[in-house]
Design an enzyme around this catalytic site. Structure first.
Site, PDB file in Angstrom:
ATOM      1  N   ASP A 182      33.948  43.530  46.366  1.00  0.00           N
ATOM      2  CA  ASP A 182      34.357  42.347  45.608  1.00  0.00           C
ATOM      3  C   ASP A 182      33.133  41.593  45.083  1.00  0.00           C
ATOM      4  O   ASP A 182      32.062  41.641  45.687  1.00  0.00           O
ATOM      5  CB  ASP A 182      35.194  41.435  46.529  1.00  0.00           C
ATOM      6  CG  ASP A 182      35.955  40.382  45.749  1.00  0.00           C
ATOM      7  OD1 ASP A 182      36.078  40.503  44.515  1.00  0.00           O
ATOM      8  OD2 ASP A 182      36.420  39.408  46.376  1.00  0.00           O
ATOM      9  N   HIS A 204      30.645  45.622  36.990  1.00  0.00           N
ATOM     10  CA  HIS A 204      31.265  46.860  37.483  1.00  0.00           C
ATOM     11  C   HIS A 204      30.270  48.025  37.374  1.00  0.00           C
ATOM     12  O   HIS A 204      30.177  48.859  38.267  1.00  0.00           O
ATOM     13  CB  HIS A 204      32.539  47.177  36.702  1.00  0.00           C
ATOM     14  CG  HIS A 204      33.591  46.113  36.831  1.00  0.00           C
ATOM     15  ND1 HIS A 204      33.953  45.571  38.045  1.00  0.00           N
ATOM     16  CD2 HIS A 204      34.354  45.470  35.898  1.00  0.00           C
ATOM     17  CE1 HIS A 204      34.896  44.658  37.854  1.00  0.00           C
ATOM     18  NE2 HIS A 204      35.149  44.575  36.559  1.00  0.00           N
ATOM     19  N   LEU A 254      31.141  64.067  54.974  1.00  0.00           N
ATOM     20  CA  LEU A 254      31.736  62.732  54.824  1.00  0.00           C
ATOM     21  C   LEU A 254      32.889  62.833  53.830  1.00  0.00           C
ATOM     22  O   LEU A 254      32.739  63.479  52.788  1.00  0.00           O
ATOM     23  CB  LEU A 254      30.674  61.753  54.280  1.00  0.00           C
ATOM     24  CG  LEU A 254      31.175  60.424  53.710  1.00  0.00           C
ATOM     25  CD1 LEU A 254      31.659  59.500  54.830  1.00  0.00           C
ATOM     26  CD2 LEU A 254      30.073  59.706  52.922  1.00  0.00           C
TER      27      LEU A 254
END
Ligand code: FPP
Length: 257
Positions: free
Chosen positions: A36, A53, A147
């Site tokens: 955020d 972004h 991962l």
């Protein structure tokens, strides 16, 4: 300790001091992140929101690499919520474009580093080009094991729970007395993925924003004031040091009492 991470951090740095405090035998298996503050980061720099972004994708890359090197097994990133469609069309378009570019750019790195990509959320509404690209990379990386990067896209926690209930009702296999929590969780988008041990939220907001509502029941929550584009390897290490100081009781009493 954390040998693979030490290859990329400066000797004597704050990162090294943090890494030295981490007990590799007690790492969280799964970290989930509410990324955020991209918009506020851009505003602070007098840039358009989309630049926030774009800068945020750099943080994604750094956090993915750090988690892989530390030995985290699952990293879930909240990249696009069902509510994000309400944003201006141009911003929404740019978010999907950034994701598509990320997939095209990073697919070889994912393979080289043994990283798996998985998507959770309602796929149908994801723009065709992006959905195809996501499915290509999911297929390409399906046998990787180091991962698993779980991207939450067009995701909502309540929608996920409702979708699970609908599937259960349609399947007609369970009745109200036989359905267990474990069975229910197999109908969620996250079936076969352990619940997050640690939930990180950036930019200081104290909300869960409809993210993994079922799965975070016992997650430890770590909130930083940093905006997502400023979130770095150092912050992952800070979160881990803090996580390891906590005692997880899962509703039980303290182990020493
Ligand atoms: C929240 O900041 C961030 C998002 C809604 C999108 C996150 C997307 C990226 C980091 C880029 C692409 C992702 C990947 C996985 C490559 P905000 O816009 O809500 O910030 P604000 O609250 O300050 O306005």
């Amino acid at each position: 300790m954390l040998n693979s991470l030490k290859d990329i951090i400066k000797p004597g740095s704050e990162e090294e001091k943090l890494a030295d405090q981490i007990d590799v035998s007690r790492l969280p298996q799964h970290i989930a992140v509410i990324m955020d503050g991209n918009g506020r980061w851009a505003k602070k720099k007098k840039l358009p929101r989309i630049e926030g972004h774009r800068a945020g994708t750099q943080s994604v890359q750094e956090v993915v690499e750090a988690c892989a090197r530390i030995g985290i097994k699952y990293l879930t990133l909240y990249a696009f919520s069902k509510e994000n469609w309400k944003r201006p069309k141009k911003e929404v378009g740019t978010l999907w474009k950034l994701l598509e570019e990320y997939l095209k750019r990073e697919d070889k790195e994912l393979m080289k580093n043994d990283l798996k990509l998985k998507v959770i959320g309602q796929r149908r509404e994801i723009p065709d080009r992006v959905r195809k690209e996501l499915e290509r990379v999911e297929n390409l990386t399906q046998n990787n094991h180091r991962l698993t990067i779980v991207l939450a896209l067009n995701y909502g926690g309540r929608a996920e729970i409702l979708d699970a209930v609908k599937k259960i009702l349609e399947g007609k296999k369970f009745n109200s007395s036989s359905l267990t929590e474990n069975q229910f969780s197999q109908f969620l988008y996250t079936a076969n993925t352990p619940d997050p041990d640690l939930l990180i939220r950036t930019s200081g907001e104290l909300r869960v924003s409809n993210f993994l509502l079922w799965q975070i029941a016992y997650s430890e929550i770590w909130i930083t004031q940093e905006y997502w584009p400023d979130f770095r390897r150092k912050h992952v290490l800070q979160a881990l040091v803090d996580y390891q100081k906590r005692e997880r009781r899962f509703g039980d009493v303290q182990s020493s009492s």
